[in-house]
Design a protein around this motif. Sequence first.
Motif, PDB file in Angstrom:
ATOM      1  N   UNK A 157       0.836  -1.207   0.000  1.00  0.00           N
ATOM      2  CA  UNK A 157       0.000   0.000   0.000  1.00  0.00           C
ATOM      3  C   UNK A 157       0.865   1.250   0.000  1.00  0.00           C
ATOM      4  N   UNK A 158       1.924   1.237   0.811  1.00  0.00           N
ATOM      5  CA  UNK A 158       2.819   2.391   0.860  1.00  0.00           C
ATOM      6  C   UNK A 158       3.477   2.637  -0.491  1.00  0.00           C
ATOM      7  N   UNK A 159       3.873   1.566  -1.169  1.00  0.00           N
ATOM      8  CA  UNK A 159       4.474   1.709  -2.499  1.00  0.00           C
ATOM      9  C   UNK A 159       3.488   2.304  -3.482  1.00  0.00           C
ATOM     10  N   UNK A 160       2.235   1.884  -3.388  1.00  0.00           N
ATOM     11  CA  UNK A 160       1.211   2.388  -4.293  1.00  0.00           C
ATOM     12  C   UNK A 160       0.977   3.882  -4.076  1.00  0.00           C
ATOM     13  N   UNK A 161       0.869   4.287  -2.816  1.00  0.00           N
ATOM     14  CA  UNK A 161       0.655   5.705  -2.508  1.00  0.00           C
ATOM     15  C   UNK A 161       1.861   6.531  -2.942  1.00  0.00           C
ATOM     16  N   UNK A 162       3.056   6.045  -2.599  1.00  0.00           N
ATOM     17  CA  UNK A 162       4.273   6.791  -2.912  1.00  0.00           C
ATOM     18  C   UNK A 162       4.477   6.941  -4.415  1.00  0.00           C
ATOM     19  N   UNK A 163       4.217   5.876  -5.158  1.00  0.00           N
ATOM     20  CA  UNK A 163       4.368   5.935  -6.613  1.00  0.00           C
ATOM     21  C   UNK A 163       3.425   6.968  -7.212  1.00  0.00           C
ATOM     22  N   UNK A 164       2.174   6.981  -6.736  1.00  0.00           N
ATOM     23  CA  UNK A 164       1.209   7.961  -7.230  1.00  0.00           C
ATOM     24  C   UNK A 164       1.638   9.386  -6.894  1.00  0.00           C
ATOM     25  N   UNK A 165       2.398   9.523  -5.800  1.00  0.00           N
ATOM     26  CA  UNK A 165       2.864  10.837  -5.366  1.00  0.00           C
ATOM     27  C   UNK A 165       4.087  11.312  -6.152  1.00  0.00           C
ATOM     28  N   UNK A 166       4.737  10.409  -6.884  1.00  0.00           N
ATOM     29  CA  UNK A 166       5.926  10.765  -7.635  1.00  0.00           C
ATOM     30  C   UNK A 166       7.209  10.515  -6.878  1.00  0.00           C
ATOM     31  N   UNK A 167       7.199   9.485  -6.029  1.00  0.00           N
ATOM     32  CA  UNK A 167       8.351   9.122  -5.216  1.00  0.00           C
ATOM     33  C   UNK A 167       9.061   7.940  -5.856  1.00  0.00           C
ATOM     34  N   UNK A 168      10.381   7.948  -5.858  1.00  0.00           N
ATOM     35  CA  UNK A 168      11.171   6.798  -6.309  1.00  0.00           C
ATOM     36  C   UNK A 168      11.237   5.805  -5.159  1.00  0.00           C
ATOM     37  N   UNK A 169      10.867   4.560  -5.398  1.00  0.00           N
ATOM     38  CA  UNK A 169      10.734   3.592  -4.322  1.00  0.00           C
ATOM     39  C   UNK A 169      11.624   2.376  -4.526  1.00  0.00           C
ATOM     40  N   UNK A 170      12.018   1.779  -3.413  1.00  0.00           N
ATOM     41  CA  UNK A 170      12.687   0.475  -3.416  1.00  0.00           C
ATOM     42  C   UNK A 170      12.048  -0.343  -2.310  1.00  0.00           C
ATOM     43  N   UNK A 171      11.862  -1.621  -2.569  1.00  0.00           N
ATOM     44  CA  UNK A 171      11.251  -2.496  -1.573  1.00  0.00           C
ATOM     45  C   UNK A 171      12.096  -3.725  -1.364  1.00  0.00           C
ATOM     46  N   UNK A 172      12.060  -4.266  -0.152  1.00  0.00           N
ATOM     47  CA  UNK A 172      12.814  -5.480   0.140  1.00  0.00           C
ATOM     48  C   UNK A 172      11.872  -6.634   0.461  1.00  0.00           C
ATOM     49  N   UNK A 173      12.335  -7.839   0.146  1.00  0.00           N
ATOM     50  CA  UNK A 173      11.666  -9.069   0.544  1.00  0.00           C
ATOM     51  C   UNK A 173      12.726 -10.121   0.820  1.00  0.00           C
TER      52      UNK A 173
END
Length: 318
Positions: A157-173
């Motif tokens: 959810x955070x990635x979805x919100x951030x992407x819509x906001x124009x934020x460059x994202x990285x996620x770990x698993x």
Amino acid sequence: MRAAVCVRAGGPEVLEFRKVPIPAVRAGWSLVEIKGAGLNRSELRTRQGHSPSVTLPRILGIECVGVVAESTDARLPAGTTVAAVMGEMGRAFDGGYAEYAVLPNELLMPITTTLPWEVLAALPETYLTAQGSLDALGVAAGDRLLIRGGTSSVGMAAASIATALGVETAGTTRQPAKLSGLHTTHALLDDGGSPAAAVRAVWPDGPDHVLDLVGARTALDSLQLVRRGGSVCVSGSLSGWLVPDFEPIAAIPSGTKLTSFHSKDTAGNTVALQGIVDQVEAGAYQPNLDRTFALGEIAAAHAYLESDQATGKVVVLP
């Protein structure tokens, strides 16, 4: 009505599917016909016996969506679509693992939506926590955000919100099979240690913000990953509650900010939830629904969530 009752502490088998009386409405509370309930890891811990304040037997479930069946509150006429999260749901009083629940009026958030019940049920706790965490971090367009625990429902959810906001994202698993489920600009594999090398390969100076959903095990490392003067928000407890041997002056680099967000602060935030629902309906945010279970399959749903198979939100439908 039918309900899943946690009769004692233990494994998924302690969730018994029973017929129980429909609870009576009382002053300040409303009867809600539950249409869906998202599962949360805090419910697993309560079932396991790690919530000493919760008296068993109890109908668990810290969130739900549904329709008002009966209310004494003028703003909640019968037939109103509502959502509820936290406020001691499923802890001090019976929660969402049932066909009906009597809930405090102040928890009920009237929502206007055309989303299917299973999609709506995947949103409240997950998206409100994600939004609150990003607000706590002060994330803005053009920033760089690392999400640790990126395939958790809140992480997605955070990635979805951030992407819509124009934020460059990285996620770990930690699971290679889940890398494709990271809907982030950069997908990073966490081998259980520090992902410092992978993060520096993407951002040599580090991210501006780290949203740490793993929690106790990784919080101190996250403070070393974020750029000097950046911010870290701990909003998850996938690895437990306590950080051992925490020495703030030694652990927090000068100028770096450490904060948190607790999902109890999402309770009753109708405006925020309606905005989230509107963005999902518009296609800007993704609901990230992994799987649904029938209420009678609650033990299997708990076992599935506990096994870390899910990528996104698990929902139970009465």
